[in-house]
Write a protein that holds these residues in place. Structure first.
Motif, short mmCIF file in Angstrom:
data_model
loop_
_atom_site.label_atom_id
_atom_site.label_comp_id
_atom_site.label_asym_id
_atom_site.label_seq_id
_atom_site.Cartn_x
_atom_site.Cartn_y
_atom_site.Cartn_z
N VAL A 132 11.92 1.80 64.85
CA VAL A 132 10.89 1.39 63.89
C VAL A 132 11.28 0.05 63.26
O VAL A 132 10.48 -0.89 63.18
N ALA A 133 12.53 -0.03 62.79
CA ALA A 133 13.00 -1.26 62.14
C ALA A 133 12.92 -2.46 63.07
O ALA A 133 12.47 -3.54 62.67
N GLU A 134 13.35 -2.28 64.31
CA GLU A 134 13.31 -3.38 65.27
C GLU A 134 11.88 -3.83 65.55
O GLU A 134 11.61 -5.03 65.69
N THR A 135 10.95 -2.87 65.61
CA THR A 135 9.55 -3.22 65.86
C THR A 135 8.95 -3.96 64.67
O THR A 135 8.22 -4.95 64.85
N VAL A 136 9.23 -3.49 63.47
CA VAL A 136 8.74 -4.19 62.27
C VAL A 136 9.27 -5.62 62.26
O VAL A 136 8.53 -6.58 61.98
N LEU A 137 10.53 -5.80 62.59
CA LEU A 137 11.12 -7.14 62.60
C LEU A 137 10.44 -8.02 63.64
O LEU A 137 10.21 -9.21 63.40
N ARG A 138 10.08 -7.45 64.78
CA ARG A 138 9.35 -8.22 65.80
C ARG A 138 8.00 -8.68 65.26
O ARG A 138 7.59 -9.82 65.49
N TYR A 139 7.30 -7.82 64.54
CA TYR A 139 6.04 -8.23 63.94
C TYR A 139 6.25 -9.36 62.94
O TYR A 139 5.45 -10.31 62.89
N THR A 140 7.30 -9.27 62.13
CA THR A 140 7.51 -10.31 61.11
C THR A 140 7.77 -11.67 61.73
O THR A 140 7.56 -12.69 61.08
N ARG A 141 8.22 -11.68 62.97
CA ARG A 141 8.55 -12.94 63.65
C ARG A 141 7.46 -13.38 64.62
O ARG A 141 7.58 -14.42 65.26
N ALA A 142 6.39 -12.58 64.73
CA ALA A 142 5.35 -12.84 65.73
C ALA A 142 4.31 -13.83 65.23
O ALA A 142 4.10 -13.99 64.02
N GLU A 143 3.66 -14.48 66.16
CA GLU A 143 2.45 -15.24 65.88
C GLU A 143 1.25 -14.31 66.09
O GLU A 143 1.36 -13.27 66.75
N VAL A 144 0.11 -14.68 65.52
CA VAL A 144 -1.06 -13.82 65.61
C VAL A 144 -1.42 -13.50 67.06
O VAL A 144 -1.79 -12.37 67.40
N GLY A 145 -1.27 -14.49 67.93
CA GLY A 145 -1.61 -14.29 69.34
C GLY A 145 -0.71 -13.32 70.06
O GLY A 145 -1.03 -12.89 71.18
#
Length: 318
Positions: free
Chosen positions: A86-99
């Motif tokens: 869960v934590a790793e996925t949230v961190l991926r979202y925080t670093r993602a661009e909208v696309g």
């Protein structure tokens, strides 16, 4: 009044090195522009991710789809099972661009049911403010407290609030600094949402555990402010005293001990759920707390409990 509770990883280095120096009046007014821009990007990512979650809820109506975990619990849209995933996925979202959000969200859908990515569409019935309005929303409180600090240094007692009302400069600074800081930090590293008197220190006070939870006063959130303004009286809460407040705090080095303490005392803490006749609900709370702590551990952050950072009924979510 009820409590909209949240559990937050706290970037303590950001507090000490950038945010509280800014509030104290150091540097220039544009020193947080990069952080505000990052908060805007994440708001746009969050809106798109939440749209996928809302779309999934429609398709999964009548199933065991847990809205209070996937929509009004975890940040973004995450269905992973373990706290670390869960934590790793949230961190991926925080670093993602909208696309990049759609691919991330489809991965999460597939974890629930491999057929869902072909059946779910994002629910875009809501509207997101413009980037300019988002930026203003993220920074106006920080700018107001910076103005209050400048007034205190200059010996001025009053400043004008955003609505034009006259307010006490010192009181504005000392009474709001921690809440404003956590609110802004949550735009950069999000928290988990819950409802009711279920924050960690409240549960710990009511349960028979094997000792005190490794949470203490939240004075660390004040960073450099007490040293910059030694004549002001700064308060520190060890629990949530009222609505719109920050409660207990764990430093980065206490995050793992706090996770261990929660794991050891899960049953007595869940037993406090008898107040609401729902131990399962408190077990879900403990899961959310541990996931927030897992993100804190992954990022080297501290942890804090808070009330009314998020207001889901008003559309303010994580």
């Amino acid at each position: 009044m009820g409590y909209d509770i949240s559990f937050h990883p706290i970037d303590q280095r950001l507090v000490e090195e950038r945010l509280t120096p800014f509030l104290a009046g150091r540097g220039s007014a544009g020193d947080l522009d990069d952080l505000v821009a990052d908060a805007v990007r994440q708001a746009q990512v969050r809106f798109r991710a939440n749209a996928w979650g809302l779309g999934a809820r429609k398709v999964c109506a009548g199933t065991d789809f847990d809205s209070f975990l996937y929509l009004w619990g975890r940040p973004f849209f995450v269905t992973a099972e373990t706290p670390e995933d869960v934590a790793e996925t949230v961190l991926r979202y925080t670093r993602a661009e909208v696309g990049e959000v759609d691919a991330l969200a489809r991965t999460q859908l597939a974890l629930l049911d491999r057929t869902l990515p072909d059946r779910v569409e994002p629910d875009l019935s809501g509207a997101l403010p413009t980037a300019e309005h988002l930026a203003t929303g993220f920074r106006w409180k920080l700018d107001l407290l910076r103005e209050a600090a400048t007034a205190v240094r200059a010996g001025r007692e009053h400043i004008r609030n955003a609505d034009g009302a006259t307010i006490q400069a010192a009181d504005a600074l000392t009474g709001n600094a921690q809440f404003v800081l956590v609110e802004f930090l949550a735009a950069l590293l999000p928290g988990w949402i819950e409802r009711g008197r279920v924050w960690p220190t409240e549960l710990a006070e009511s349960a028979e555990t094997d000792g005190y939870a490794p949470l203490g006063g939240n004075d660390a959130l004040l960073g450099v402010l007490p040293a910059e303004f030694p004549t002001l009286t700064w308060e520190s809460n060890w629990t949530i005293p009222t609505n719109y407040a920050i409660g207990g705090y764990a430093a980065p080095g206490e995050v793992r001990p706090l996770r261990d303490w929660l794991a050891r005392n899960a049953e007595p803490l869940a037993a406090v759920g008898d107040q609401w006749n729902d131990r399962a609900a408190v077990r879900l709370v403990l899961r959310k707390i541990d996931e927030a702590l897992a993100l804190a551990e992954l990022t080297g952050a501290g942890f804090a409990e808070a009330a009314e950072i998020y207001l889901p009924m008003r559309g303010t979510v994580n």
